[in-house]
Write an enzyme that holds these catalytic residues in place. Structure first.
Site, PDB file in Angstrom:
ATOM      1  N   ASP A 277      -4.430  -4.726   5.791  1.00 30.86           N
ATOM      2  CA  ASP A 277      -4.800  -5.561   4.652  1.00 30.86           C
ATOM      3  C   ASP A 277      -3.658  -6.508   4.296  1.00 30.86           C
ATOM      4  O   ASP A 277      -2.507  -6.089   4.199  1.00 30.86           O
ATOM      5  CB  ASP A 277      -5.148  -4.682   3.450  1.00 30.86           C
ATOM      6  CG  ASP A 277      -5.671  -5.491   2.267  1.00 30.86           C
ATOM      7  OD1 ASP A 277      -6.330  -6.522   2.504  1.00 30.86           O
ATOM      8  OD2 ASP A 277      -5.428  -5.093   1.118  1.00 30.86           O
TER       9      ASP A 277
ATOM     10  N   MET B  45       0.008   1.188   4.963  1.00 30.57           N
ATOM     11  CA  MET B  45      -0.784   1.544   6.131  1.00 30.57           C
ATOM     12  C   MET B  45      -1.909   0.532   6.321  1.00 30.57           C
ATOM     13  O   MET B  45      -2.446   0.011   5.354  1.00 30.57           O
ATOM     14  CB  MET B  45      -1.362   2.946   5.918  1.00 30.57           C
ATOM     15  CG  MET B  45      -2.243   3.460   7.047  1.00 30.57           C
ATOM     16  SD  MET B  45      -2.741   5.180   6.749  1.00 30.57           S
ATOM     17  CE  MET B  45      -3.697   5.009   5.256  1.00 30.57           C
TER      18      MET B  45
ATOM     19  N   HIS C 103      -2.588  -0.998  -3.458  1.00 32.59           N
ATOM     20  CA  HIS C 103      -3.757  -0.138  -3.293  1.00 32.59           C
ATOM     21  C   HIS C 103      -3.615   1.112  -4.154  1.00 32.59           C
ATOM     22  O   HIS C 103      -2.811   1.992  -3.865  1.00 32.59           O
ATOM     23  CB  HIS C 103      -3.906   0.289  -1.826  1.00 32.59           C
ATOM     24  CG  HIS C 103      -4.139  -0.856  -0.898  1.00 32.59           C
ATOM     25  ND1 HIS C 103      -3.836  -0.802   0.449  1.00 32.59           N
ATOM     26  CD2 HIS C 103      -4.643  -2.106  -1.112  1.00 32.59           C
ATOM     27  CE1 HIS C 103      -4.150  -1.953   1.022  1.00 32.59           C
ATOM     28  NE2 HIS C 103      -4.639  -2.759   0.095  1.00 32.59           N
TER      29      HIS C 103
ATOM     30  N   SER D 218       0.859  -1.186   0.000  1.00 29.03           N
ATOM     31  CA  SER D 218       0.000   0.000   0.000  1.00 29.03           C
ATOM     32  C   SER D 218       0.896   1.238   0.000  1.00 29.03           C
ATOM     33  O   SER D 218       1.716   1.392  -0.897  1.00 29.03           O
ATOM     34  CB  SER D 218      -0.950  -0.019   1.205  1.00 29.03           C
ATOM     35  OG  SER D 218      -1.867   1.045   1.140  1.00 29.03           O
ATOM     36  N   THR D 219       0.788   2.094   1.013  1.00 28.91           N
ATOM     37  CA  THR D 219       1.541   3.345   1.032  1.00 28.91           C
ATOM     38  C   THR D 219       3.047   3.094   0.936  1.00 28.91           C
ATOM     39  O   THR D 219       3.609   2.333   1.711  1.00 28.91           O
ATOM     40  CB  THR D 219       1.250   4.123   2.331  1.00 28.91           C
ATOM     41  OG1 THR D 219      -0.160   4.164   2.534  1.00 28.91           O
ATOM     42  CG2 THR D 219       1.807   5.526   2.255  1.00 28.91           C
TER      43      THR D 219
END
Length: 348
Positions: free
Chosen positions: A284, A281, A188, A162-163
């Site tokens: 998930d 972050m 993401h 993600s991030t």
């Protein structure tokens, strides 16, 4: 101490909207709203903001040029404000490469519900950016020595992020050999951005990288990226693995979700999977990785020191679903080594 936020955007309407959102929060402090890079520079020198929201498209000095200079002179967590266009997606990926922490699309100002969703999302990203590690731009240490002593359709490398993940995925993929087992990836990102991301990866890697459209046979030497707003799931079809897209509800707050991809592999290919969870972050992927691990997959997590945000890897580690925790630059070699080991004696 409140988080000091500087808004940099040439649109008075966007500056007003972001300013109103930020000023309503007790833990945030709006230190200024600049219409261009020159005004932003003065405010940065005056207030030393903890987080900057930065528009890509600005007059005088564009956002990318300003970001590049900022990261060299005074590295600061930056959340980019991007347009939902192919050009905007390309510029956003460049911004992430230059050191921006994250991005958010420009809001749809004519929809009340959209503004509320935007408010929640921008506040989440600002607070996350304040805790993230700002990384100076530097080329990844790429090992050209990585080779794979076999080629076959049985093994799969699964990657979730993600991030901070766009750069981490790139740094991981560019090291994999051309005959690597297939790689399936969930990052993401919204629709459109994954299309540009897949093209960018394809131009940099020895593997062929493509955005999944559904129905692809999972083949070695290829990497398959989940498109924005669809879950990527892998199913078995005879001796083959097939990529399928699911237009179902969000999972762990995301679509695509790493958990969905990992859970599908847990059901059909756990013992043939090596899974990697990268910077991001939230949580998930943690539950999916745990199930993969329990069903026989070998699993890796990126270590805290090399993560932009040590959220998803930390959750996976805490659940007990991770075999090894390594720095980003060591992961590709470790994955190749593990695949060589588990493939000994396998049919190729």
């Amino acid at each position: 101490m409140p988080i000091k936020v500087l808004v940099v955007d040439d649109s008075a309407l966007i500056r007003s909207l972001l300013g109103t959102i930020i000023k309503a929060e007790k833990d945030l402090l709006l230190v200024g709203a600049a219409p261009d890079a020159y005004a932003a520079r003065e405010l940065i020198n005056q207030f030393s903001p903890d987080v900057i929201t930065l528009d890509i498209e600005m007059p005088k000095v564009d956002g990318l040029t300003f970001l590049e200079k900022l990261m060299k002179a005074r590295p600061t967590p930056v959340v980019m404000i991007s347009t939902l266009t192919e050009q905007g997606a390309d510029a956003t990926l460049r911004a992430l490469e230059l050191g921006a922490i994250d991005f958010i699309a420009k809001p749809k100002l004519d929809i009340a519900q959209g503004i509320e969703q935007y408010r929640v999302l921008i506040l989440e990203k600002i607070r996350m950016a304040a805790t993230a590690k700002v990384k100076k731009t530097e080329k990844a240490k790429i090992s050209s020595q990585l080779t794979m002593g076999f080629s076959g359709t049985e093994k799969i490398i699964a990657v979730g992020a993600s991030t901070g993940g766009t750069e981490a995925i790139k740094d991981f993929l560019v090291q994999l050999p051309v005959n690597s087992p297939a790689v399936v990836i969930t990052q993401h990102m919204p629709p459109g951005f994954t299309t540009s991301f897949a093209k960018r990866l394809d131009s940099l890697c020895r593997l062929k990288v493509q955005e999944v459209v559904g129905g692809e046979r999972i083949l070695p030497g290829n990497a398959y990226l989940a498109p924005g707003n669809y879950h990527l799931s892998i199913k078995r079809s005879g001796a083959d693995y097939i990529a399928q897209l699911l237009d179902s509800e969000r999972v762990s707050g995301h679509k695509p979700s790493v958990d969905v991809m990992f859970q599908s592999l847990s059901s059909c290919a756990a013992k043939n999977t090596v899974a990697v969870i990268l910077t991001g972050m939230g949580k998930d992927g943690a539950a999916g990785m745990y199930n993969l691990h329990q069903n026989g997959a070998y699993t890796f997590a990126q270590d805290e020191a090399s993560c932009v945000v040590f959220g998803m890897p930390k959750e996976a580690i805490n659940l007990g679903g991770v075999d090894e925790v390594l720095p980003l630059n060591d992961l590709a070699a470790a994955v190749v080594k593990r695949l060589q080991k588990i493939n000994a004696g396998s049919r190729v």
